[in-house]
Design a protein around this motif. Structure first.
Motif, PDB file in Angstrom:
ATOM      1  N   ASN A  48       0.811  -1.212   0.000  1.00  0.00           N
ATOM      2  CA  ASN A  48       0.000   0.000   0.000  1.00  0.00           C
ATOM      3  C   ASN A  48       0.853   1.275   0.000  1.00  0.00           C
ATOM      4  OD1 ASN A  48      -2.464  -1.466   0.175  1.00  0.00           O
ATOM      5  ND2 ASN A  48      -2.087  -1.779   2.380  1.00  0.00           N
ATOM      6  N   GLY A  49       2.177   1.100  -0.027  1.00  0.00           N
ATOM      7  CA  GLY A  49       3.072   2.264   0.009  1.00  0.00           C
ATOM      8  C   GLY A  49       3.574   2.637  -1.370  1.00  0.00           C
ATOM      9  N   ASP A  50       4.419   3.619  -1.427  1.00  0.00           N
ATOM     10  CA  ASP A  50       5.021   4.047  -2.692  1.00  0.00           C
ATOM     11  C   ASP A  50       6.475   4.451  -2.446  1.00  0.00           C
ATOM     12  OD1 ASP A  50       4.862   6.592  -1.507  1.00  0.00           O
ATOM     13  OD2 ASP A  50       2.927   7.002  -2.458  1.00  0.00           O
ATOM     14  N   MET A  51       7.061   5.186  -3.397  1.00  0.00           N
ATOM     15  CA  MET A  51       8.482   5.541  -3.308  1.00  0.00           C
ATOM     16  C   MET A  51       8.704   6.966  -2.810  1.00  0.00           C
ATOM     17  SD  MET A  51       9.516   2.660  -4.330  1.00  0.00           S
ATOM     18  CE  MET A  51      11.262   2.996  -4.321  1.00  0.00           C
ATOM     19  N   GLN A  52       7.645   7.657  -2.398  1.00  0.00           N
ATOM     20  CA  GLN A  52       7.772   9.083  -2.095  1.00  0.00           C
ATOM     21  C   GLN A  52       8.660   9.377  -0.882  1.00  0.00           C
ATOM     22  OE1 GLN A  52       4.316  11.141  -0.493  1.00  0.00           O
ATOM     23  NE2 GLN A  52       3.313   9.185   0.005  1.00  0.00           N
ATOM     24  N   PHE A  53       8.817   8.398   0.006  1.00  0.00           N
ATOM     25  CA  PHE A  53       9.618   8.653   1.208  1.00  0.00           C
ATOM     26  C   PHE A  53      11.091   8.256   1.041  1.00  0.00           C
ATOM     27  CE2 PHE A  53       5.251   8.028   2.862  1.00  0.00           C
ATOM     28  CZ  PHE A  53       5.079   9.289   3.416  1.00  0.00           C
ATOM     29  N   GLU A 113      23.717   9.256  -0.784  1.00  0.00           N
ATOM     30  CA  GLU A 113      23.009   9.077   0.489  1.00  0.00           C
ATOM     31  C   GLU A 113      21.571   8.618   0.231  1.00  0.00           C
ATOM     32  OE1 GLU A 113      23.308  11.930   4.034  1.00  0.00           O
ATOM     33  OE2 GLU A 113      21.321  12.380   3.193  1.00  0.00           O
ATOM     34  N   PHE A 114      21.186   7.549   0.913  1.00  0.00           N
ATOM     35  CA  PHE A 114      19.832   7.002   0.810  1.00  0.00           C
ATOM     36  C   PHE A 114      19.130   7.194   2.153  1.00  0.00           C
ATOM     37  CE2 PHE A 114      22.638   4.749  -2.000  1.00  0.00           C
ATOM     38  CZ  PHE A 114      21.924   4.530  -3.161  1.00  0.00           C
ATOM     39  N   SER A 115      17.952   7.786   2.129  1.00  0.00           N
ATOM     40  CA  SER A 115      17.194   8.023   3.363  1.00  0.00           C
ATOM     41  C   SER A 115      15.758   7.532   3.192  1.00  0.00           C
ATOM     42  CB  SER A 115      17.171   9.514   3.717  1.00  0.00           C
ATOM     43  OG  SER A 115      18.475  10.011   3.908  1.00  0.00           O
ATOM     44  N   ASN A 116      15.286   6.780   4.188  1.00  0.00           N
ATOM     45  CA  ASN A 116      13.880   6.392   4.235  1.00  0.00           C
ATOM     46  C   ASN A 116      13.204   7.310   5.242  1.00  0.00           C
ATOM     47  OD1 ASN A 116      11.365   5.242   4.579  1.00  0.00           O
ATOM     48  ND2 ASN A 116      12.117   3.131   4.652  1.00  0.00           N
ATOM     49  N   ASN A 117      12.480   8.282   4.751  1.00  0.00           N
ATOM     50  CA  ASN A 117      11.886   9.313   5.593  1.00  0.00           C
ATOM     51  C   ASN A 117      10.478   8.976   6.073  1.00  0.00           C
ATOM     52  OD1 ASN A 117      14.191  11.020   5.246  1.00  0.00           O
ATOM     53  ND2 ASN A 117      13.417  11.575   3.218  1.00  0.00           N
ATOM     54  N   SER A 118      10.086   7.755   5.839  1.00  0.00           N
ATOM     55  CA  SER A 118       8.733   7.357   6.245  1.00  0.00           C
ATOM     56  C   SER A 118       8.674   7.086   7.751  1.00  0.00           C
ATOM     57  CB  SER A 118       8.300   6.110   5.476  1.00  0.00           C
ATOM     58  OG  SER A 118       7.025   5.682   5.905  1.00  0.00           O
ATOM     59  N   THR A 119       7.505   7.359   8.348  1.00  0.00           N
ATOM     60  CA  THR A 119       7.268   7.020   9.758  1.00  0.00           C
ATOM     61  C   THR A 119       6.452   5.737   9.881  1.00  0.00           C
ATOM     62  OG1 THR A 119       5.307   8.453   9.763  1.00  0.00           O
ATOM     63  CG2 THR A 119       7.396   9.424  10.489  1.00  0.00           C
ATOM     64  N   ASN A 120       6.067   5.197   8.736  1.00  0.00           N
ATOM     65  CA  ASN A 120       5.309   3.953   8.701  1.00  0.00           C
ATOM     66  C   ASN A 120       6.307   2.791   8.663  1.00  0.00           C
ATOM     67  OD1 ASN A 120       3.685   1.734   8.187  1.00  0.00           O
ATOM     68  ND2 ASN A 120       2.482   2.753   6.588  1.00  0.00           N
ATOM     69  N   LEU A 121       6.274   1.942   9.681  1.00  0.00           N
ATOM     70  CA  LEU A 121       7.227   0.841   9.767  1.00  0.00           C
ATOM     71  C   LEU A 121       7.055  -0.171   8.644  1.00  0.00           C
ATOM     72  CD1 LEU A 121       7.299   0.201  13.633  1.00  0.00           C
ATOM     73  CD2 LEU A 121       8.846   1.593  12.238  1.00  0.00           C
ATOM     74  N   ASP A 122       5.933  -0.127   7.976  1.00  0.00           N
ATOM     75  CA  ASP A 122       5.718  -1.046   6.856  1.00  0.00           C
ATOM     76  C   ASP A 122       6.448  -0.618   5.586  1.00  0.00           C
ATOM     77  OD1 ASP A 122       4.099  -2.708   8.367  1.00  0.00           O
ATOM     78  OD2 ASP A 122       2.269  -1.571   7.858  1.00  0.00           O
ATOM     79  N   ASP A 123       6.853   0.647   5.544  1.00  0.00           N
ATOM     80  CA  ASP A 123       7.586   1.140   4.362  1.00  0.00           C
ATOM     81  C   ASP A 123       9.052   0.713   4.467  1.00  0.00           C
ATOM     82  OD1 ASP A 123       5.487   2.385   3.017  1.00  0.00           O
ATOM     83  OD2 ASP A 123       5.705   4.229   4.186  1.00  0.00           O
ATOM     84  N   ALA A 189      12.219   2.056   7.718  1.00  0.00           N
ATOM     85  CA  ALA A 189      11.727   3.409   8.002  1.00  0.00           C
ATOM     86  C   ALA A 189      12.658   4.116   8.980  1.00  0.00           C
ATOM     87  CB  ALA A 189      10.323   3.336   8.575  1.00  0.00           C
ATOM     88  N   GLY A 190      13.024   5.339   8.630  1.00  0.00           N
ATOM     89  CA  GLY A 190      13.888   6.143   9.482  1.00  0.00           C
ATOM     90  C   GLY A 190      15.373   5.876   9.319  1.00  0.00           C
ATOM     91  N   GLU A 191      15.764   4.917   8.481  1.00  0.00           N
ATOM     92  CA  GLU A 191      17.184   4.574   8.321  1.00  0.00           C
ATOM     93  C   GLU A 191      17.856   5.377   7.200  1.00  0.00           C
ATOM     94  OE1 GLU A 191      17.528  -0.024   9.962  1.00  0.00           O
ATOM     95  OE2 GLU A 191      17.541   0.375   7.788  1.00  0.00           O
ATOM     96  N   VAL A 192      19.199   5.461   7.310  1.00  0.00           N
ATOM     97  CA  VAL A 192      20.030   6.155   6.311  1.00  0.00           C
ATOM     98  C   VAL A 192      21.196   5.237   5.942  1.00  0.00           C
ATOM     99  CG1 VAL A 192      21.509   8.142   5.846  1.00  0.00           C
ATOM    100  CG2 VAL A 192      19.419   8.436   7.195  1.00  0.00           C
ATOM    101  N   GLU A 193      21.512   5.178   4.677  1.00  0.00           N
ATOM    102  CA  GLU A 193      22.675   4.413   4.203  1.00  0.00           C
ATOM    103  C   GLU A 193      23.470   5.274   3.234  1.00  0.00           C
ATOM    104  OE1 GLU A 193      25.191   2.433   4.377  1.00  0.00           O
ATOM    105  OE2 GLU A 193      24.133   0.510   4.257  1.00  0.00           O
ATOM    106  N   ASN A 194      24.802   5.220   3.349  1.00  0.00           N
ATOM    107  CA  ASN A 194      25.682   5.957   2.447  1.00  0.00           C
ATOM    108  C   ASN A 194      26.571   4.988   1.680  1.00  0.00           C
ATOM    109  OD1 ASN A 194      24.843   8.591   3.324  1.00  0.00           O
ATOM    110  ND2 ASN A 194      26.114   8.332   5.141  1.00  0.00           N
TER     111      ASN A 194
END
Length: 239
Positions: A48-53, A113-123, A189-194
């Motif tokens: 139900n999610g997308d790539m916006q985050f 830099e890759f960031s998952n800015n979603s607060t939904n743990l399912d993303d 969700a909330g993680e960052v990878e470089n």
């Protein structure tokens, strides 16, 4: 008249010898380059999610650490513009001297830099980066040494590789390496990878005055002797 011809022949040979330099300059030169291409793909495990985050940002820094008066470099990069798009980076340096010593070092650092800015743990994003690289090193002259480095890694060094192309005028004057690789990771969700891609081209040159080979002078001496012999033969035949 014959005496004048003999003198002209001797003078021509002597002038030829005088015009030859005692020594010559031996040019030393090197060139090195890194050509790199990559593309990124990703998908969200959340049906139900997308790539916006998912945020992807790139940073490029080029640093001439040690630069001689004769060395130069060039750099080109296509900034990140989207998933599935092929991006390119080229980096090169070169130097050439006729006499003396020269040292140059150039560095290029690309950080993605890759960031998952979603607060939904399912993303949860599955991300993959595929890349190709080509290293070329070339050197010629009295003494010329070229090293081309390509290093890639991620934050935790799960991805960690150093590739080196080396060329030397004393051993192998040309080196070429081409390869491809890929790296996949999961971004919750909330993680960052470089991911880091670092390039470097280093060159050392030395050029000295090189004496003219003895064979050249033996040739000139022979020419003088032949001129003298020919003049003597002409004089005898005329008499």
């Amino acid at each position: 008249m014959n005496s004048l011809k003999r003198k002209s022949g001797y003078m021509a040979a002597i002038l030829l010898a005088a015009c030859l330099p005692q020594s010559a300059l031996a040019v030393s030169q090197y060139s090195g380059s890194v050509d790199f291409t990559y593309f990124i793909t990703a998908n969200n495990r959340n049906a139900n999610g997308d790539m916006q985050f998912l945020s992807i940002t790139d940073f490029l820094a080029v640093n001439p650490s040690v630069e001689s008066g004769s060395s130069s470099y060039s750099s080109g990069y296509q900034e990140f513009s989207g998933l599935g798009v092929l991006h390119t980076l080229s980096f090169a340096s070169q130097d050439s001297i006729a006499i003396g010593v020269s040292i140059s070092e150039y560095f290029s650092d690309l950080k993605i830099e890759f960031s998952n800015n979603s607060t939904n743990l399912d993303d949860i994003y599955d991300i993959s980066i595929e890349f190709n690289y080509m290293l070329t090193a070339q050197s010629t002259g009295t003494f010329a040494d070229a090293d081309v480095f390509f290093f890639y890694s991620n934050e935790n060094f799960d991805l960690d590789e150093l590739v080196i192309a080396h060329a030397s005028s004393e051993t192998n004057s040309f080196d070429h390496i081409a390869n491809s690789s890929s790296f996949s990771f999961v971004l919750a969700a909330g993680e960052v990878e470089n991911i880091y891609f670092q390039s470097a081209v280093m060159g050392q040159l030395e050029a000295t005055v090189v004496p003219i080979p003895t064979a050249i002078w033996l040739f000139v001496s022979g020419m003088v002797g032949l001129v003298g012999l020919r003049s003597k033969q002409l004089g005898t035949s005329m008499n």
